[in-house]
Design a protein around this motif. Structure first.
Motif, PDB file in Angstrom:
ATOM      1  N   ARG A 143     -12.941   1.653   0.054  1.00  0.00           N
ATOM      2  CA  ARG A 143     -11.563   1.659  -0.448  1.00  0.00           C
ATOM      3  C   ARG A 143     -11.499   2.535  -1.690  1.00  0.00           C
ATOM      4  O   ARG A 143     -12.464   2.589  -2.452  1.00  0.00           O
ATOM      5  N   SER A 144     -10.347   3.202  -1.903  1.00  0.00           N
ATOM      6  CA  SER A 144     -10.189   3.926  -3.165  1.00  0.00           C
ATOM      7  C   SER A 144      -8.856   3.522  -3.773  1.00  0.00           C
ATOM      8  O   SER A 144      -7.952   3.058  -3.064  1.00  0.00           O
ATOM      9  N   ASN A 145      -8.759   3.704  -5.091  1.00  0.00           N
ATOM     10  CA  ASN A 145      -7.528   3.281  -5.763  1.00  0.00           C
ATOM     11  C   ASN A 145      -6.533   4.402  -5.987  1.00  0.00           C
ATOM     12  O   ASN A 145      -5.338   4.208  -5.785  1.00  0.00           O
ATOM     13  N   SER A 204     -17.483  -0.727   4.438  1.00  0.00           N
ATOM     14  CA  SER A 204     -16.040  -0.607   4.212  1.00  0.00           C
ATOM     15  C   SER A 204     -15.849   0.139   2.910  1.00  0.00           C
ATOM     16  O   SER A 204     -16.521  -0.157   1.919  1.00  0.00           O
ATOM     17  N   TYR A 256       0.815  -1.208   0.000  1.00  0.00           N
ATOM     18  CA  TYR A 256       0.000   0.000   0.000  1.00  0.00           C
ATOM     19  C   TYR A 256       0.852   1.263   0.000  1.00  0.00           C
ATOM     20  O   TYR A 256       2.026   1.255   0.360  1.00  0.00           O
ATOM     21  N   ARG A 279     -12.705  -3.577  -5.536  1.00  0.00           N
ATOM     22  CA  ARG A 279     -11.541  -2.670  -5.635  1.00  0.00           C
ATOM     23  C   ARG A 279     -10.624  -3.043  -6.797  1.00  0.00           C
ATOM     24  O   ARG A 279      -9.965  -2.207  -7.402  1.00  0.00           O
ATOM     25  N   ASP A 335     -12.056  -6.228  -1.443  1.00  0.00           N
ATOM     26  CA  ASP A 335     -10.975  -6.251  -2.437  1.00  0.00           C
ATOM     27  C   ASP A 335     -11.462  -6.650  -3.829  1.00  0.00           C
ATOM     28  O   ASP A 335     -10.817  -6.314  -4.817  1.00  0.00           O
ATOM     29  N   ARG A 395      -7.135   5.873   1.643  1.00  0.00           N
ATOM     30  CA  ARG A 395      -7.454   4.761   0.741  1.00  0.00           C
ATOM     31  C   ARG A 395      -8.267   3.640   1.383  1.00  0.00           C
ATOM     32  O   ARG A 395      -8.629   2.678   0.703  1.00  0.00           O
ATOM     33  N   ALA A 396      -8.488   3.700   2.696  1.00  0.00           N
ATOM     34  CA  ALA A 396      -9.280   2.659   3.378  1.00  0.00           C
ATOM     35  C   ALA A 396      -9.991   3.282   4.567  1.00  0.00           C
ATOM     36  O   ALA A 396      -9.349   3.841   5.459  1.00  0.00           O
TER      37      ALA A 396
END
Ligand code: AMP
Ligand code: MN
Ligand code: MN
Length: 331
Positions: free
Chosen positions: A278-280, A276, A171, A254, A251, A299-300
């Motif tokens: 998440r971003s890329n 939850s 990460y 994602r 995931d 990012r999380a």
């Protein structure tokens, strides 16, 4: 004790050195950083003859039971009085769960060690380093500050904490200092392959059963930049899955090419949904979660929302699409 506005690892070290009895806890639905940091700090303070109790708002998930010292982690509020209560990896008292967060307003001195961005530190003595990829890295620094020697058991717990929160050093938050610390930890004969197999590779059958049920719920927005997956209570009961078995579902959305924000909706109980996020690349999901009283990192991030799963989904998906559109404009 008066709340200190300073953000000082030396003040944390001093507070722990002066205490006789210390209680340590991480957050609800504990992850590898929360559990590994709790045990590493607990074992280290035991080495300098402190009277230490380690606890967790929820039970240690099965995948972390291989960790040396995991059998010393109790669940919930332990008996007795402590001089100091150390909260780890918690951005707000809520993350300690209903029982343990009551200690924050108690007479006990509260220490908070964390790496989440925090607007208002909640403890008497705080050390928050939002540049750190994991709480485990901060515990490493703290043990150096306190001149406590590492050993194989402490190193294995710290390695697990750091590997967990960096996604095995993949990460964005992974830094040269992360690898320097890991290089030092490996000198204590940490069984890297065993840790990796235990936390990333080998999974109980329930994880695959969860996947069979959850993958058909995968959806992608018309713009192709937001994707989500869901797991409701009915599905959970059908296969008697625990929360820990659903942790990696986010995931899947994602990893879809072109997706910027991935969401996972998990019904915790009737009328309560854990989200939850998440971003890329560019959306700050910490800010998105904060709009719904949650938090985390860029990012999380995550939040807990009251409501039915379809209403919550509609609301959050719309907010995520808007965040992507706004983010694209700023790009
Ligand atoms: P998760 O989606 O549970 O894996 O959490 C991702 C990140 O968001 C972690 O850093 C958590 O500490 C944070 N987080 C998750 N849920 C919450 C919440 N309800 N409040 C604040 N932070 C959260
Ligand atoms: Mn955590
Ligand atoms: Mn963490």
């Amino acid at each position: 004790m008066q709340k200190m506005q300073t953000n000082s690892i030396a003040a944390v070290a001093r507070t722990l050195k002066e205490a006789d009895s210390i209680l340590i806890s991480g957050h609800v639905m504990p992850d590898g950083d929360s559990i590994g940091s709790t045990i590493a700090l607990g074992l280290a303070l035991g080495k300098i003859d402190k009277n230490v109790a380690m606890t967790s708002p929820h039970q240690v998930p099965d995948i972390y039971k291989f960790l040396p010292g995991s059998n010393c982690v109790q669940q919930g509020m332990p008996e007795g009085k402590f001089d100091v209560f150390v909260a780890l990896d918690c951005s707000v008292p809520d993350r300690l769960g209903d029982e343990l967060q009551s200690l924050v307003n108690d007479s006990v001195t509260v220490v908070n060690i964390d790496h989440h961005q925090s607007e208002k530190p909640f403890a008497d003595v705080n050390y928050i380093d939002s540049n750190s990829a994991s709480t485990g890295e901060i515990i490493y620094d703290l043990l150096k500050e306190m001149n406590i020697e590492l050993d194989k058991n402490i190193a294995t717990n710290l390695y697990t904490a750091i590997a967990s929160d960096t996604g095995s050093f993949k990460y964005e938050g992974t830094k040269p200092t992360t690898h320097h610390k890991i290089a030092d930890l490996l000198q204590f004969d940490v069984k890297v392959a065993h840790v990796s197999k235990s936390i990333f590779d080998e999974k109980p059958i329930e994880v695959f059963k969860v996947l069979q049920i959850a993958l058909p719920t995968l959806e992608v927005s018309n713009c192709g930049k937001v994707a989500w997956i869901s797991f409701d209570l009915m599905a959970k009961d059908r296969i008697s899955a625990k929360d820990e078995h659903t942790e990696e579902l986010v995931d899947y959305p994602r990893r879809i090419k072109g997706v910027e924000v991935a969401l996972f909706f998990r019904e915790i109980s009737t009328g309560s949904v854990k989200v939850s996020m998440r971003s890329n690349y560019f959306v700050d999901v910490n800010k998105l979660a904060a709009r719904f009283n949650g938090g985390g990192h860029k990012r999380a991030a995550g939040c807990l929302i009251d409501g039915g799963i379809s209403d919550v989904r509609e609301q959050i998906v719309a907010a995520a699409i808007e965040a992507v559109q706004r983010g694209s404009l700023n790009d």
